[in-house]
Design an enzyme around this catalytic site. Structure first.
Site, PDB file in Angstrom:
ATOM      1  N   CYS A  63       0.826  -1.214   0.000  1.00  0.00           N
ATOM      2  CA  CYS A  63       0.000   0.000   0.000  1.00  0.00           C
ATOM      3  C   CYS A  63       0.853   1.252   0.000  1.00  0.00           C
ATOM      4  CB  CYS A  63      -0.920  -0.008   1.227  1.00  0.00           C
ATOM      5  SG  CYS A  63      -1.986   1.451   1.361  1.00  0.00           S
ATOM      6  N   CYS A  75      -0.204   6.449   6.913  1.00  0.00           N
ATOM      7  CA  CYS A  75      -1.437   5.913   7.487  1.00  0.00           C
ATOM      8  C   CYS A  75      -1.125   5.150   8.770  1.00  0.00           C
ATOM      9  CB  CYS A  75      -2.116   4.998   6.474  1.00  0.00           C
ATOM     10  SG  CYS A  75      -3.578   4.147   7.112  1.00  0.00           S
ATOM     11  N   CYS A  78      -1.999   0.295   9.606  1.00  0.00           N
ATOM     12  CA  CYS A  78      -1.211  -0.944   9.566  1.00  0.00           C
ATOM     13  C   CYS A  78       0.172  -0.708  10.163  1.00  0.00           C
ATOM     14  CB  CYS A  78      -1.042  -1.441   8.129  1.00  0.00           C
ATOM     15  SG  CYS A  78      -2.562  -1.980   7.329  1.00  0.00           S
ATOM     16  N   CYS A 152      -6.706   0.894  -0.185  1.00  0.00           N
ATOM     17  CA  CYS A 152      -6.605   0.211   1.097  1.00  0.00           C
ATOM     18  C   CYS A 152      -6.657  -1.297   0.835  1.00  0.00           C
ATOM     19  CB  CYS A 152      -7.726   0.618   2.043  1.00  0.00           C
ATOM     20  SG  CYS A 152      -7.598  -0.192   3.666  1.00  0.00           S
ATOM     21  N   PHE A 279     -22.254 -12.843  26.272  1.00  0.00           N
ATOM     22  CA  PHE A 279     -21.772 -11.706  25.474  1.00  0.00           C
ATOM     23  C   PHE A 279     -22.089 -11.998  24.004  1.00  0.00           C
ATOM     24  CE2 PHE A 279     -18.922 -12.345  29.103  1.00  0.00           C
ATOM     25  CZ  PHE A 279     -18.983 -11.125  29.746  1.00  0.00           C
ATOM     26  N   GLU A 299     -26.843 -10.942  26.526  1.00  0.00           N
ATOM     27  CA  GLU A 299     -26.160  -9.756  26.012  1.00  0.00           C
ATOM     28  C   GLU A 299     -26.710  -8.527  26.725  1.00  0.00           C
ATOM     29  OE1 GLU A 299     -24.243  -6.824  24.246  1.00  0.00           O
ATOM     30  OE2 GLU A 299     -23.699  -8.911  23.839  1.00  0.00           O
ATOM     31  N   ASP A 347     -17.710 -14.564  24.378  1.00  0.00           N
ATOM     32  CA  ASP A 347     -16.904 -13.704  23.509  1.00  0.00           C
ATOM     33  C   ASP A 347     -17.032 -12.270  24.004  1.00  0.00           C
ATOM     34  OD1 ASP A 347     -15.490 -12.508  21.471  1.00  0.00           O
ATOM     35  OD2 ASP A 347     -17.037 -12.779  19.945  1.00  0.00           O
ATOM     36  N   CYS A 373     -10.436 -11.132  21.869  1.00  0.00           N
ATOM     37  CA  CYS A 373      -9.647 -10.240  21.024  1.00  0.00           C
ATOM     38  C   CYS A 373      -8.472  -9.654  21.801  1.00  0.00           C
ATOM     39  CB  CYS A 373     -10.525  -9.119  20.470  1.00  0.00           C
ATOM     40  SG  CYS A 373     -11.276  -8.076  21.748  1.00  0.00           S
TER      41      CYS A 373
END
Length: 415
Positions: A63, A75, A78, A152, A279, A299, A347, A373
């Site tokens: 990119c 940018c 990344c 992108c 969740f 949730e 999650d 995550c």
């Protein structure tokens, strides 16, 4: 500021090269292990001035916004486009290994489930008005400067190919600065304008509506959570169940990572008859699991709960799906609540599920699927479950955020 030449020993958790000096570690963005680089140093941060010895793992970034030489793009989206695929995948896996070791957890970690270009269906972009020009892009790292996006390689073709439409809608608002959360859905782009101060005046609302009516492929535009125009319901497909995405609602960033994680979860659940999905969001896992098992989805977000419930009610061929709005951080499900379930999937957000895991550790639930995550909070949560008698069957890193320092993970546990 000082200058010196350093040898890069490793990559840090944020993807920066780490050099060990007499003053302590120095973090050098865009540097790779094994490289010798001349840097300008401020405190413990270094900026590459030149590369004396390049790593054989250094590749040409795909990119233009990352920088033509791979040592300092504009940018801030990344951080690792300059690293070859194999060591990049190994870096993602090592993030998970290191997090687990920090909690004394020694388990086999699977190979990284790879991510590929143009898979991101959900992007958060910044909008700025410069005189009469509308700029849409991603902020330069550590600044408020917006880099005008021309290309992108991580964004889906459906998003990056509609930059002109996003600019036209942004221009019609008359606003100087806000964010766009754009999601590619089955029925078109869902565009959520967020941080629009004071909302829009009536003439601006009409202007946005008129622009959208002239465009194709736009499912919905909302402003600060309020639907402005909705030519089509923005639908996501979870294993054949169609869910209406709430305005600004959360969904996994790529369909491919979502499907890989769901497949691991379903395989582990096996013949479980009753599953609690904690969740649950809008039903990413629950609606897929319901093809084989009864599901109770929990949730805290009201709009997500309603979207999940509506999808379950209108999808044929599902086992019973019940929903519950509940804040699992403040009121986790207790062992008494959990005793009727054969398995649990959770999650949570980046903060993890500490309170819920303390209750799970005391429960009779036989199988758990932990999706995360954040490797650090996942490791903490797994430690709680291990102390409660669970065994970790496997942990697999999933690279959902290509060329970033973020990694998803799926851990499978059983009693």
């Amino acid at each position: 500021m000082s200058t010196q030449t350093v040898k890069i020993a490793s990559l840090g958790a944020k993807g920066d090269g780490v050099a060990h000096t007499v003053e302590g570690p120095v973090f050098v963005p865009y540097a790779l292990p094994g490289e010798t680089v001349a840097i300008a140093q401020v405190k413990n941060q270094g900026t590459i001035m030149s590369i004396a010895t390049a790593s054989p793992d250094r590749v040409e970034p795909p990119c233009r916004h990352f920088g033509p030489d791979g040592v300092g793009g504009t940018c801030g989206g990344c951080v690792l486009q300059h690293q070859a695929k194999a060591p990049y995948n190994a870096f993602k896996r090592q993030l998970l290994i290191d997090a687990l070791k920090s909690q004394g957890i020694d388990v086999a970690v699977g190979e990284t489930v790879e991510s590929h270009p143009h898979q991101r269906r959900r992007m958060v972009l910044t909008v700025r008005r410069r005189e009469k020009e509308i700029v849409i892009g991603i902020n330069q790292a550590e600044t408020h400067h917006v880099v005008p996006m021309v290309e992108c390689p991580i964004a889906s073709v459906g998003i990056i190919g509609r930059l002109d439409a996003l600019k036209a809608i942004s221009r019609a608002t008359g606003c100087d600065a806000f964010r766009i959360v754009v999601t590619e859905t089955v029925t078109g782009l869902d565009i959520s304008l967020e941080g629009v101060r004071g909302g829009l005046k009536e003439q601006e609302r009409r202007a946005v509506t008129n622009v959208v009516l002239k465009l194709s492929g736009i499912a919905r535009v909302s402003i600060n959570g309020e639907i402005l125009i909705e030519p089509e319901k923005p639908l996501l497909d979870f294993g054949g169940a169609r869910v209406v995405l709430p305005p600004g609602g959360f969904t996994q960033a790529t369909r491919e990572a979502e499907e890989a994680m769901a497949a691991m979860a379903i395989a582990h659940l096996g013949k479980a008859k009753r599953v609690a999905d904690l969740f649950s969001g809008i039903g990413t896992f629950a609606l897929r699991i319901a093809r084989k098992s009864g599901v109770h989805a929990v949730e805290s977000d009201e709009k997500a709960v309603k979207a999940l419930d509506q999808a379950a009610r209108t999808t044929q061929g599902l086992k019973p799906v019940t929903v519950e709005r509940r804040d699992l951080f403040r009121r986790p499900m207790t062992p008494q609540d959990l005793k009727v379930y054969d398995a649990v999937v959770f999650d949570p957000p980046r903060a993890g599920a500490e309170a819920q895991c303390r209750e799970l550790a005391l429960s009779p639930v036989r199988k758990i699927v932990a999706v995360s995550c954040n490797p650090l909070t996942l490791a903490r949560d797994l430690s709680i479950l291990i102390k409660g008698g669970y065994k970790v069957v496997s942990v697999t890193p999933v690279d959902q955020f290509l060329w970033s320092s973020h990694v998803e993970a799926v851990a499978l546990l059983e009693r």
